[in-house]
Write a protein that holds these residues in place. Structure first.
Motif, PDB file in Angstrom:
ATOM      1  N   LYS A   1       0.815  -1.222   0.000  1.00 38.65           N
ATOM      2  CA  LYS A   1       0.000   0.000   0.000  1.00 38.65           C
ATOM      3  C   LYS A   1       0.846   1.268   0.000  1.00 38.65           C
ATOM      4  N   ASN A   2       2.151   1.163   0.322  1.00 32.91           N
ATOM      5  CA  ASN A   2       2.998   2.359   0.391  1.00 32.91           C
ATOM      6  C   ASN A   2       3.957   2.493  -0.784  1.00 32.91           C
ATOM      7  N   GLU A   3       3.741   1.713  -1.834  1.00 39.51           N
ATOM      8  CA  GLU A   3       4.617   1.835  -2.996  1.00 39.51           C
ATOM      9  C   GLU A   3       4.529   3.222  -3.631  1.00 39.51           C
ATOM     10  N   GLY A   4       3.357   3.836  -3.600  1.00 37.59           N
ATOM     11  CA  GLY A   4       3.162   5.106  -4.282  1.00 37.59           C
ATOM     12  C   GLY A   4       3.795   6.301  -3.598  1.00 37.59           C
ATOM     13  N   ASP A   5       3.856   6.290  -2.245  1.00 42.09           N
ATOM     14  CA  ASP A   5       4.376   7.463  -1.542  1.00 42.09           C
ATOM     15  C   ASP A   5       5.704   7.206  -0.831  1.00 42.09           C
ATOM     16  N   ASP A   6       6.242   5.986  -1.008  1.00 44.45           N
ATOM     17  CA  ASP A   6       7.522   5.629  -0.371  1.00 44.45           C
ATOM     18  C   ASP A   6       7.451   5.660   1.146  1.00 44.45           C
ATOM     19  N   GLY A   7       6.262   5.704   1.726  1.00 42.18           N
ATOM     20  CA  GLY A   7       6.140   5.681   3.178  1.00 42.18           C
ATOM     21  C   GLY A   7       6.618   4.357   3.753  1.00 42.18           C
ATOM     22  N   ARG A   8       7.091   4.395   4.979  1.00 45.38           N
ATOM     23  CA  ARG A   8       7.571   3.175   5.640  1.00 45.38           C
ATOM     24  C   ARG A   8       6.989   3.058   7.042  1.00 45.38           C
ATOM     25  N   PRO A   9       5.661   2.896   7.143  1.00 54.56           N
ATOM     26  CA  PRO A   9       5.073   2.657   8.463  1.00 54.56           C
ATOM     27  C   PRO A   9       5.371   1.234   8.914  1.00 54.56           C
ATOM     28  N   ILE A  10       5.165   0.968  10.181  1.00 54.41           N
ATOM     29  CA  ILE A  10       5.331  -0.400  10.667  1.00 54.41           C
ATOM     30  C   ILE A  10       4.113  -1.239  10.289  1.00 54.41           C
ATOM     31  N   LEU A  11       4.315  -2.535  10.251  1.00 51.00           N
ATOM     32  CA  LEU A  11       3.202  -3.479  10.225  1.00 51.00           C
ATOM     33  C   LEU A  11       3.093  -4.059  11.633  1.00 51.00           C
ATOM     34  N   PHE A  12       1.913  -3.982  12.212  1.00 46.84           N
ATOM     35  CA  PHE A  12       1.677  -4.513  13.554  1.00 46.84           C
ATOM     36  C   PHE A  12       0.315  -5.179  13.530  1.00 46.84           C
ATOM     37  N   GLU A  13       0.298  -6.487  13.366  1.00 47.42           N
ATOM     38  CA  GLU A  13      -0.964  -7.220  13.241  1.00 47.42           C
ATOM     39  C   GLU A  13      -1.144  -8.212  14.380  1.00 47.42           C
ATOM     40  N   LYS A  14      -2.336  -8.169  14.980  1.00 50.58           N
ATOM     41  CA  LYS A  14      -2.764  -9.192  15.934  1.00 50.58           C
ATOM     42  C   LYS A  14      -3.634 -10.180  15.176  1.00 50.58           C
ATOM     43  N   HIS A  15      -3.288 -11.444  15.208  1.00 56.21           N
ATOM     44  CA  HIS A  15      -4.022 -12.446  14.446  1.00 56.21           C
ATOM     45  C   HIS A  15      -5.217 -12.945  15.265  1.00 56.21           C
ATOM     46  N   GLU A  16      -6.409 -12.556  14.844  1.00 57.35           N
ATOM     47  CA  GLU A  16      -7.623 -12.885  15.609  1.00 57.35           C
ATOM     48  C   GLU A  16      -7.850 -14.376  15.716  1.00 57.35           C
ATOM     49  N   SER A  17      -7.483 -15.129  14.679  1.00 55.10           N
ATOM     50  CA  SER A  17      -7.690 -16.580  14.718  1.00 55.10           C
ATOM     51  C   SER A  17      -6.647 -17.295  15.571  1.00 55.10           C
ATOM     52  N   LEU A  18      -5.582 -16.586  15.950  1.00 51.73           N
ATOM     53  CA  LEU A  18      -4.549 -17.137  16.828  1.00 51.73           C
ATOM     54  C   LEU A  18      -4.282 -16.124  17.946  1.00 51.73           C
ATOM     55  N   PRO A  19      -5.168 -16.022  18.934  1.00 52.38           N
ATOM     56  CA  PRO A  19      -4.981 -15.027  19.996  1.00 52.38           C
ATOM     57  C   PRO A  19      -3.619 -15.163  20.665  1.00 52.38           C
ATOM     58  N   GLY A  20      -2.943 -14.024  20.790  1.00 50.68           N
ATOM     59  CA  GLY A  20      -1.610 -14.027  21.370  1.00 50.68           C
ATOM     60  C   GLY A  20      -0.499 -14.031  20.340  1.00 50.68           C
ATOM     61  N   CYS A  21      -0.852 -14.154  19.063  1.00 49.10           N
ATOM     62  CA  CYS A  21       0.140 -14.165  17.992  1.00 49.10           C
ATOM     63  C   CYS A  21       0.144 -12.812  17.274  1.00 49.10           C
ATOM     64  N   TYR A  22       1.335 -12.230  17.127  1.00 45.17           N
ATOM     65  CA  TYR A  22       1.509 -10.941  16.484  1.00 45.17           C
ATOM     66  C   TYR A  22       2.509 -11.074  15.335  1.00 45.17           C
ATOM     67  N   SER A  23       2.272 -10.341  14.264  1.00 39.71           N
ATOM     68  CA  SER A  23       3.262 -10.194  13.199  1.00 39.71           C
ATOM     69  C   SER A  23       3.686  -8.740  13.139  1.00 39.71           C
ATOM     70  N   ILE A  24       5.010  -8.523  13.121  1.00 41.01           N
ATOM     71  CA  ILE A  24       5.566  -7.171  13.230  1.00 41.01           C
ATOM     72  C   ILE A  24       6.647  -6.987  12.179  1.00 41.01           C
ATOM     73  N   LEU A  25       6.580  -5.861  11.475  1.00 40.90           N
ATOM     74  CA  LEU A  25       7.602  -5.534  10.488  1.00 40.90           C
ATOM     75  C   LEU A  25       7.862  -4.037  10.526  1.00 40.90           C
ATOM     76  N   GLY A  26       9.125  -3.676  10.458  1.00 38.21           N
ATOM     77  CA  GLY A  26       9.496  -2.264  10.384  1.00 38.21           C
ATOM     78  C   GLY A  26      10.306  -2.006   9.139  1.00 38.21           C
ATOM     79  N   GLY A  27      10.015  -0.902   8.461  1.00 40.39           N
ATOM     80  CA  GLY A  27      10.729  -0.596   7.237  1.00 40.39           C
ATOM     81  C   GLY A  27      12.053   0.107   7.472  1.00 40.39           C
ATOM     82  N   LYS A  28      12.250   0.662   8.681  1.00 38.88           N
ATOM     83  CA  LYS A  28      13.457   1.408   9.004  1.00 38.88           C
ATOM     84  C   LYS A  28      13.838   1.103  10.439  1.00 38.88           C
ATOM     85  N   ILE A  29      15.115   1.255  10.753  1.00 41.94           N
ATOM     86  CA  ILE A  29      15.568   0.848  12.075  1.00 41.94           C
ATOM     87  C   ILE A  29      14.952   1.708  13.172  1.00 41.94           C
ATOM     88  N   ASP A  30      14.705   3.004  12.880  1.00 42.09           N
ATOM     89  CA  ASP A  30      14.151   3.883  13.909  1.00 42.09           C
ATOM     90  C   ASP A  30      12.670   3.625  14.168  1.00 42.09           C
TER      91      ASP A  30
END
Length: 385
Positions: free
Chosen positions: A330-359
């Motif tokens: 979704k950020n290909e157009g503006d070069d934005g690098r927000p984090i991905l922070f997802e809680k998986h509803e079908s697996l309570p307690g499981c999170y997926s996390i991604l950061g585009g930059k170290i900061d």
């Protein structure tokens, strides 16, 4: 299959994010049983190492206000928290191309003054490095580089002090629903039999491998794009040795100090990405990278950069870092690098996390602060009531 003692949290992925989150869970959230899983033989040895080594201050993102502003807020925190890993003793320049740029020099300067970032016109001596027919303006800014080997030393020290169990050369292959609101993670240690580890929480911090799990893992809702990228490592000539340079925003190339090797990385918007695909389960990005021939494009990078910055033609090629880069579709157009922070509803307690930059690590930790994470002793005390 052997079974490991139940854990408060399992963090999968021993890059900077995984290590920082494991330390946070142990130190700030009081979790006594935390395990960090890493498939490689050392921490911070993949995407945390194979990158531009830039501590952003927002200048890279004039078309994404949120990313630019968050970088400006996060940079001083990063310098304060990891001073031994931050290289500040170089001059950083951003130059605006006259043609094919998506921002003008006036727009660029106005944007960064509005968000409070330091920016001023470069001196005539620095501007003289650039081809004036192709460069509209050159700005002196405040931006740094980081040494990933020193961040790895920090991670090892902090993980040990926090009593985090670090498992190297171990791959997590399945994440499944367990009993009593717990999760089961199937591990495949290198050269050993599979193991089952039970945990209240699982934090998937595997970057390019976010969707490479079996079992009950549903995959991320957010679309991901994978790229095989090349960062060329170069020895710069004396005129450029103490500089970091980025040309915006269309032609777009960067030359940045790479402290871990005492060299510079060279990246180019056209030649750094070698191939790309839409991420999906079953398409293993690491296998794609392993099979990729890794023929360097450094000659094409330098030839094009040399039109804007003639002295780069006197640089010497040392090596290339090839890695899989993961970005949010979704950020290909503006070069934005927000984090991905997802809680998986079908697996309570499981999170997926991604950061585009170290900061971005601070954005992740702020999200984790809002989560109601219980420890195993909390659960025991609840049962005792």
């Amino acid at each position: 299959m052997s079974t490991t003692n139940a854990q408060d949290a399992v963090v999968i992925g021993g890059g900077f994010y995984g290590a920082a989150i494991a330390v946070y869970l142990a130190k700030q959230r009081g979790m006594k049983q935390v395990t960090l899983i890493e498939r490689e033989s050392s921490l911070l040895s993949r995407a945390s190492y194979n990158n531009q080594a830039r501590v952003h201050n927002g200048y890279h993102y004039p078309r994404s206000y949120t990313t630019a502003y968050r970088s400006r807020i996060n940079l001083p925190k990063f310098v304060l928290d990891w001073p031994e890993a931050v290289k500040q003793d170089f001059t950083k320049l951003y130059a605006i191309a006259r043609r094919n740029s998506k921002v003008t020099a006036n727009q660029f300067e106005r944007f960064y003054r509005e968000i409070g970032a330091k920016i001023e016109l470069a001196s005539p001596a620095l501007r003289a490095l650039f081809e004036p027919r192709l460069i509209e303006e050159v700005f002196l800014v405040e931006e740094y580089a980081f040494d990933s080997t020193k961040l790895a030393q920090w991670a090892l020290r902090e993980l040990q002090e926090s009593a985090v169990n670090v498992r190297l050369q171990t791959q997590a292959i399945d994440i499944c629903q367990g009993a009593d609101q717990s999760l089961n993670v199937i591990l495949a240690p290198h050269g050993k039999e599979k193991e089952l580890i039970n945990s209240r929480y699982v934090f998937n911090c595997t970057y390019s491998g976010l969707n490479q799990f079996g079992g009950d893992f549903p995959g991320t809702r957010t679309g991901l794009k994978q790229e095989i990228t090349e960062m060329a490592l170069m020895q710069m000539p004396p005129a450029l040795n103490d500089l970091g340079i980025t040309v915006m925003d269309g032609p777009f190339f960067s030359i940045m100090p790479f402290p871990a090797r005492n060299l510079h990385t060279v990246s180019h918007v056209r030649y750094t990405p070698h191939m790309h695909w839409t991420d999906e389960p079953g398409t293993n990005p690491y296998q794609k990278l392993d099979k990729y021939p890794r023929d360097t494009r450094v000659d094409r990078m330098i030839r094009d950069i040399g039109r804007y910055l003639p002295s780069v033609l006197d640089s010497n090629y040392a090596d290339s870092l090839f890695e899989v880069k993961t970005i949010l579709t979704k950020n290909e157009g503006d070069d934005g690098r927000p984090i991905l922070f997802e809680k998986h509803e079908s697996l309570p307690g499981c999170y997926s996390i991604l950061g585009g930059k170290i900061d971005n690590i601070y954005d992740v930790l702020e999200k984790l602060e809002t989560e109601n994470l219980s420890r195993s002793d909390d659960t025991l005390s609840e049962h005792a009531k």
